[in-house]
Scaffold this active site. Structure first.
Site, mmCIF file in Angstrom:
data_model
loop_
_atom_site.group_PDB
_atom_site.id
_atom_site.type_symbol
_atom_site.label_atom_id
_atom_site.label_comp_id
_atom_site.label_asym_id
_atom_site.label_seq_id
_atom_site.Cartn_x
_atom_site.Cartn_y
_atom_site.Cartn_z
ATOM 1 N N HIS A 1 19.392 30.839 41.718
ATOM 2 C CA HIS A 1 17.644 30.882 41.285
ATOM 3 C C HIS A 1 17.198 29.744 40.702
ATOM 4 O O HIS A 1 16.694 29.691 39.667
ATOM 5 C CB HIS A 1 17.532 32.368 40.525
ATOM 6 C CG HIS A 1 17.835 33.302 41.218
ATOM 7 N ND1 HIS A 1 17.549 34.581 40.689
ATOM 8 C CD2 HIS A 1 18.407 33.686 42.394
ATOM 9 C CE1 HIS A 1 18.061 35.524 41.636
ATOM 10 N NE2 HIS A 1 18.466 34.971 42.873
ATOM 11 N N HIS B 1 24.180 30.863 46.528
ATOM 12 C CA HIS B 1 23.072 31.478 46.266
ATOM 13 C C HIS B 1 22.702 31.490 44.685
ATOM 14 O O HIS B 1 23.210 32.040 43.909
ATOM 15 C CB HIS B 1 22.806 32.955 46.781
ATOM 16 C CG HIS B 1 21.413 33.372 46.552
ATOM 17 N ND1 HIS B 1 20.225 32.478 46.479
ATOM 18 C CD2 HIS B 1 21.034 34.633 46.191
ATOM 19 C CE1 HIS B 1 19.318 33.539 46.203
ATOM 20 N NE2 HIS B 1 19.675 34.518 45.872
ATOM 21 N N TYR C 1 22.014 10.983 49.953
ATOM 22 C CA TYR C 1 22.893 12.041 49.670
ATOM 23 C C TYR C 1 22.097 13.362 49.904
ATOM 24 O O TYR C 1 23.083 14.277 50.327
ATOM 25 C CB TYR C 1 23.472 12.061 48.483
ATOM 26 C CG TYR C 1 24.535 10.984 48.153
ATOM 27 C CD1 TYR C 1 25.763 11.188 48.309
ATOM 28 C CD2 TYR C 1 24.074 9.732 47.996
ATOM 29 C CE1 TYR C 1 26.792 10.487 48.165
ATOM 30 C CE2 TYR C 1 25.226 8.817 47.811
ATOM 31 C CZ TYR C 1 26.489 9.235 47.854
ATOM 32 O OH TYR C 1 27.658 8.152 47.798
#
Length: 214
Positions: A95, A93, A120
């Site tokens: 930002h 995860h 891709y």
């Protein structure tokens, strides 16, 4: 793979993501499956560029925190991915800037937030769901992910950032990089009339690489 190697690999890939500006400060978090079915998880409040292999949070196969510092506040989100994507070996995860920007645009499709611009993007990322805004660490975010029923290996959290699950750590990192690059392309191409892959072209990629696509 040994525990020590997993620890080193997690820190290596985390530093690589940080050094290339894909997540800044102490943002972002990563988890990876251990051979005994547990997890190594990045600690809360620690930069991905400054992780210590000996100072990672560790969970057992039952989801109990058994060693190391306090884990990321997004642990419920990671757990939801492992519950619904049982073949997942790692979750990343970040930002990252372009993905966050795309999550804020009103025209972004909640069912298909990252357009299929390249083969891709289809191969490594697949369809990406856009989840609504939640306060970081809110368990409701994990409930929203569970609501997808395991149909997506990647999501965008509105005004927050992307999350990707894959078979192992390297694959999750590569998928995250592909997601961010595709988000960047989508922003660069806005208003130009650029054409994403057609349905028949996507079908060719899906068929050749035996992908899930719905």
């Amino acid at each position: 793979m040994s525990d020590s190697k997993l620890r080193e690999d997690l820190c290596f890939w985390a530093a690589s993501l940080f050094d290339r500006g894909l997540t800044g400060g102490a943002s972002g978090n990563i988890s990876v499956r251990t051979p005994d079915g547990g997890l190594f998880v990045t600690p809360t409040g620690v930069s991905l560029g400054r992780l210590d292999p000996a100072a990672l949070s560790r969970f057992d196969a039952q989801g109990n925190h058994i060693d190391g510092p306090a884990p990321t506040k997004e642990m419920p989100l990671h757990s939801a991915f492992y519950e619904t994507r049982t073949n997942a070996g790692a979750v990343v995860h970040l930002h990252s800037t372009h993905s966050v920007a795309l999550s804020m645009l009103p025209e972004t499709d909640p069912e298909d937030a990252i357009p299929p611009l390249t083969a891709y993007a289809v191969m490594r990322v697949g369809k990406v769901a856009l989840l609504p805004f939640f306060v970081p660490g809110d368990p409701a975010m994990a409930d929203a992910l569970r609501g997808l029923g395991g149909r997506r290996s990647a999501v965008l959290l509105a005004n927050h950032g992307p999350v990707v699950a894959s078979k192992d750590l390297e694959a999750a990192v590569f998928a995250m990089e592909e997601l961010e690059e595709t988000a960047k392309l989508a922003l660069l191409l806005r208003g130009t009339g650029a054409r994403p892959l057609r349905g028949d072209q996507i079908a060719q990629v899906v068929d050749k690489f035996k992908l899930d696509w719905d």
